[in-house]
Design a protein around this motif. Structure first.
Motif, PDB file in Angstrom:
ATOM      1  N   LEU A 120       3.514   7.754 -12.662  1.00 54.95           N
ATOM      2  CA  LEU A 120       4.275   7.668 -11.413  1.00 54.95           C
ATOM      3  C   LEU A 120       3.792   8.720 -10.423  1.00 54.95           C
ATOM      4  O   LEU A 120       3.619   8.439  -9.235  1.00 54.95           O
ATOM      5  CB  LEU A 120       5.777   7.824 -11.675  1.00 54.95           C
ATOM      6  CG  LEU A 120       6.678   7.788 -10.439  1.00 54.95           C
ATOM      7  CD1 LEU A 120       6.506   6.484  -9.672  1.00 54.95           C
ATOM      8  CD2 LEU A 120       8.129   8.003 -10.843  1.00 54.95           C
ATOM      9  N   LEU A 121       3.548   9.913 -10.902  1.00 53.67           N
ATOM     10  CA  LEU A 121       3.037  10.981 -10.043  1.00 53.67           C
ATOM     11  C   LEU A 121       1.672  10.595  -9.462  1.00 53.67           C
ATOM     12  O   LEU A 121       1.397  10.838  -8.286  1.00 53.67           O
ATOM     13  CB  LEU A 121       2.938  12.293 -10.820  1.00 53.67           C
ATOM     14  CG  LEU A 121       2.510  13.515 -10.033  1.00 53.67           C
ATOM     15  CD1 LEU A 121       3.467  13.787  -8.873  1.00 53.67           C
ATOM     16  CD2 LEU A 121       2.417  14.723 -10.942  1.00 53.67           C
ATOM     17  N   ALA A 122       0.831   9.964 -10.271  1.00 54.41           N
ATOM     18  CA  ALA A 122      -0.480   9.522  -9.795  1.00 54.41           C
ATOM     19  C   ALA A 122      -0.336   8.493  -8.679  1.00 54.41           C
ATOM     20  O   ALA A 122      -1.049   8.550  -7.676  1.00 54.41           O
ATOM     21  CB  ALA A 122      -1.297   8.949 -10.955  1.00 54.41           C
ATOM     22  N   TRP A 123       0.596   7.566  -8.833  1.00 50.83           N
ATOM     23  CA  TRP A 123       0.811   6.557  -7.788  1.00 50.83           C
ATOM     24  C   TRP A 123       1.362   7.183  -6.514  1.00 50.83           C
ATOM     25  O   TRP A 123       0.972   6.791  -5.409  1.00 50.83           O
ATOM     26  CB  TRP A 123       1.718   5.440  -8.299  1.00 50.83           C
ATOM     27  CG  TRP A 123       0.949   4.474  -9.134  1.00 50.83           C
ATOM     28  CD1 TRP A 123       0.937   4.391 -10.493  1.00 50.83           C
ATOM     29  CD2 TRP A 123       0.032   3.483  -8.654  1.00 50.83           C
ATOM     30  NE1 TRP A 123       0.060   3.406 -10.890  1.00 50.83           N
ATOM     31  CE2 TRP A 123      -0.502   2.828  -9.789  1.00 50.83           C
ATOM     32  CE3 TRP A 123      -0.391   3.088  -7.399  1.00 50.83           C
ATOM     33  CZ2 TRP A 123      -1.430   1.800  -9.684  1.00 50.83           C
ATOM     34  CZ3 TRP A 123      -1.322   2.063  -7.291  1.00 50.83           C
ATOM     35  CH2 TRP A 123      -1.824   1.429  -8.427  1.00 50.83           C
ATOM     36  N   ILE A 124       2.233   8.149  -6.655  1.00 47.98           N
ATOM     37  CA  ILE A 124       2.742   8.863  -5.479  1.00 47.98           C
ATOM     38  C   ILE A 124       1.592   9.573  -4.771  1.00 47.98           C
ATOM     39  O   ILE A 124       1.461   9.505  -3.545  1.00 47.98           O
ATOM     40  CB  ILE A 124       3.867   9.843  -5.880  1.00 47.98           C
ATOM     41  CG1 ILE A 124       5.108   9.061  -6.315  1.00 47.98           C
ATOM     42  CG2 ILE A 124       4.201  10.790  -4.720  1.00 47.98           C
ATOM     43  CD1 ILE A 124       6.180   9.911  -6.990  1.00 47.98           C
ATOM     44  N   CYS A 125       0.742  10.234  -5.546  1.00 47.29           N
ATOM     45  CA  CYS A 125      -0.422  10.912  -4.960  1.00 47.29           C
ATOM     46  C   CYS A 125      -1.346   9.928  -4.263  1.00 47.29           C
ATOM     47  O   CYS A 125      -1.874  10.210  -3.182  1.00 47.29           O
ATOM     48  CB  CYS A 125      -1.185  11.692  -6.036  1.00 47.29           C
ATOM     49  SG  CYS A 125      -0.352  13.188  -6.578  1.00 47.29           S
TER      50      CYS A 125
END
Length: 112
Positions: free
Chosen positions: A8-13
């Motif tokens: 999820l953090l990767a997609w936000i980034c």
């Protein structure tokens, strides 16, 4: 309260990287129109952030998907910003190809 998952953090980034790409292109246009040096700083900041966030996103998202989506956000966002903020043409063919870019980015994620 749980922490964000790495995916999820990767997609936000990745989404933020695309937004920063749009900010960089916007700043280029403003610099081109005004020759105001502050926009050179904005261009540098936006693109450094964009590439940095993209590299963080690629720790979890395959390169082919991450790059395609980042490119789609940047290209699509650039077209939309051009139409909305700079009065550029919104011809049916331009909108068709914008949808084609967005659809292609989504398609690459789905088959990846």
């Amino acid at each position: 309260m749980s922490a964000l998952s790495p995916t999820l953090l990767a997609w936000i980034c990745l989404i933020l990287a695309g937004i920063m790409e749009i900010a960089g292109v916007f700043s280029m246009k403003k610099f081109s129109d005004t020759n105001n040096k502050i926009f050179l700083l904005a261009i540098t900041f936006a693109f450094l952030m964009s590439f940095g966030l993209l590299s963080v996103a690629m720790r979890e998202i395959p390169m082919s998907s991450a790059y395609a989506i980042w490119t789609g956000i940047g290209a699509g966002g650039g077209v939309i910003v051009g139409i909305v903020l700079f009065g550029e043409s919104k011809s049916p063919s331009k909108l068709f190809f914008l949808l084609l870019v967005i659809g292609s980015s989504i398609g690459l994620k789905l088959v990846g």
